[in-house]
Design an enzyme around this catalytic site. Structure first.
Site, PDB file in Angstrom:
ATOM      1  N   HIS A  69      35.328  37.730  43.429  1.00  0.00           N
ATOM      2  CA  HIS A  69      34.502  38.583  42.665  1.00  0.00           C
ATOM      3  C   HIS A  69      33.194  37.603  42.489  1.00  0.00           C
ATOM      4  CE1 HIS A  69      37.498  41.564  41.127  1.00  0.00           C
ATOM      5  NE2 HIS A  69      38.037  40.876  41.601  1.00  0.00           N
ATOM      6  N   ARG A  89      33.180  43.175  38.611  1.00  0.00           N
ATOM      7  CA  ARG A  89      33.339  44.046  37.780  1.00  0.00           C
ATOM      8  C   ARG A  89      33.781  43.017  36.585  1.00  0.00           C
ATOM      9  NH1 ARG A  89      36.496  47.581  40.779  1.00  0.00           N
ATOM     10  NH2 ARG A  89      35.662  49.426  39.661  1.00  0.00           N
ATOM     11  N   GLU A 190      52.751  45.105  37.903  1.00  0.00           N
ATOM     12  CA  GLU A 190      53.849  45.884  37.312  1.00  0.00           C
ATOM     13  C   GLU A 190      55.198  45.455  37.770  1.00  0.00           C
ATOM     14  OE1 GLU A 190      51.570  47.087  39.476  1.00  0.00           O
ATOM     15  OE2 GLU A 190      50.127  47.558  37.730  1.00  0.00           O
TER      16      GLU A 190
HETATM   17  I1  8IG Z   1      44.336  44.347  44.453  1.00  0.00           I
HETATM   18  O1  8IG Z   1      49.921  46.229  42.907  1.00  0.00           O
HETATM   19  C1  8IG Z   1      45.715  45.006  43.135  1.00  0.00           C
HETATM   20  N1  8IG Z   1      45.620  45.033  42.060  1.00  0.00           N
HETATM   21  N2  8IG Z   1      48.324  46.829  38.763  1.00  0.00           N
HETATM   22  N3  8IG Z   1      48.976  46.431  40.524  1.00  0.00           N
HETATM   23  C2  8IG Z   1      48.109  46.577  39.933  1.00  0.00           C
HETATM   24  N4  8IG Z   1      46.854  46.016  40.336  1.00  0.00           N
HETATM   25  C3  8IG Z   1      46.580  45.615  41.569  1.00  0.00           C
HETATM   26  C4  8IG Z   1      47.370  45.595  42.527  1.00  0.00           C
HETATM   27  C5  8IG Z   1      48.935  46.153  41.952  1.00  0.00           C
HETATM   28  N5  8IG Z   1      47.052  44.982  43.517  1.00  0.00           N
END
Ligand code: 8IG
Length: 269
Positions: A69, A89, A190
Site C-alpha cells: 500500500h 487506505r 477468519e
Molecule cells: I487480500 O481472506 C485479503 N483480505 N478478512 N479475509 C479477510 N481479508 C482478506 C482476505 C481474507 N484476503
C-alpha cells in the site's frame, strides 16, 4: 452532523480538500477511486497523472501501514473528468478510529466528487473464483459493529452499491460475477468456521475494508461502485493457508484486466 462536537471530521475533510486543490492545482475532482490490495498496478492505466502528493501532505491523513500500500494520492485526467485516486487506505484494524478510515471518502466528497469506486483485495467463498478474479460488490454485511455516522442520522443503504454502475460494469465485462462483501474487523484472517458463517448469513466475499467507507460515501451522497479482487480463497474453502505475498502476486497477475476494467468504467460513471 456533529454541531456540538469540538471538532468535526467533516470540517477536517473540507480542510483536506482545500489543501488538495492547492497542492494539485485541480479545483475539483469528479470521481474518486480507492485502490486496495492488488489494485495498485491498475493506477497507471487510468490516465494522465496531473499531480501526485503524499497523503500526509493533507490534514487528517496518517502514513500507510501495510506492505503493497503506497501512501500517495494521484490526481489524474481521464477525458473530461478529473480522478482522485487514493493509492492506499487506512484500515479499521489500524486502530486509528472509524473517522480516520473514512476520511479519504469525506475528503473526496468535499473535493467535489459525486461518485466513488471502492476496490479491495479479499477472500472468496465461491470455489469458482480463482485468485485474480474481480467480482462486483452487490451489497455488504458490516461485521465491525461500527458506523462512521454519529448521531440520529438514519442514512438509507438500499442500493448502496449502485445497480446502475453494476449494470454498466457488466455491459463492459459480461463475465463479471457479483458478491456480497462481508467486512470483518481483522487484522487476522477468519477461521474456517467464521468463513462458513459468512456464507450462511449471505456473504460471498470476506475482507477488512470497504463497508465503512461505502456507508460514509452514501451519507455524503456519492454513488458507489465496489469491486473486489479475489486474491485468495477464504480460509477453509481450500486446504491452503493464507499469506500476504499471495495477495500481492494475484494483484500483479490480474493488473491488466483490472486496469482495463477501471479505465473503461470511468467514462460510464
Ligand atoms: I487480500 O481472506 C485479503 N483480505 N478478512 N479475509 C479477510 N481479508 C482478506 C482476505 C481474507 N484476503
Amino acid at each position: 452532523m456533529t454541531d456540538t462536537a469540538p471538532y468535526s471530521p467533516y470540517d477536517l475533510a473540507t480542510e483536506a480538500a482545500a489543501k488538495l486543490a492547492e497542492l494539485t492545482g485541480v479545483e475539483r475532482h469528479d470521481i474518486a477511486l480507492v485502490l486496495g490490495s492488488g489494485w495498485l498496478p491498475a493506477a497507471d492505466m487510468l490516465g494522465e497523472p496531473i499531480a501526485e502528493i503524499a497523503t500526509t501532505d493533507l490534514p487528517g491523513f496518517s502514513a500507510a501501514a501495510v506492505a503493497g500500500h503506497s501512501g500517495k494520492i494521484r490526481s489524474i485526467r481521464s477525458g473530461d473528468r478529473t480522478l482522485l485516486v487514493f493509492l492506499s487506505r487506512t484500515h479499521y484494524y489500524e486502530g486509528k478510529g472509524v473517522d480516520a478510515v473514512v476520511h479519504p471518502v469525506r475528503t473526496a466528497a468535499a473535493a467535489g466528487a459525486r461518485a466513488l469506486v471502492l476496490t479491495n483485495g479479499c477472500g472468496g467463498l465461491n470455489p469458482a473464483w480463482s485468485p485474480g478474479t474481480p467480482v462486483l460488490i452487490s451489497d455488504h454485511i458490516n461485521l465491525t459493529g461500527r458506523s462512521p455516522i454519529v448521531g440520529a442520522h438514519f442514512v438509507d443503504l438500499t442500493d448502496l452499491y449502485s445497480s446502475r454502475l453494476r449494470a454498466a460494469a457488466k455491459e463492459l465485462d459480461p463475465s463479471l460475477d457479483e458478491g456480497v462483501y462481508v467486512q470483518f474487523p481483522g487484522p487476522h484472517y477468519e477461521t474456517p468456521a467464521e468463513v462458513r458463517m459468512a456464507g450462511i448469513i449471505g456473504g460471498s466475499l470476506v475482507g477488512m475494508s470497504t463497508a465503512l467507507e461505502a456507508i460514509a460515501a452514501r451519507e455524503a451522497g456519492l454513488e458507489v461502485l465496489g469491486l473486489s479482487l479475489v486474491t485468495n480463497l477464504a480460509a477453509g474453502i481450500s486446504d491452503q493457508p493464507l499469506n500476504h505475498e499471495e495477495v500481492l502476486e494475484a494483484g500483479r497477475a490480474a493488473a491488466t484486466r483490472m486496469g482495463e476494467l477501471l479505465t473503461r468504467i470511468v467514462p460510464r460513471i
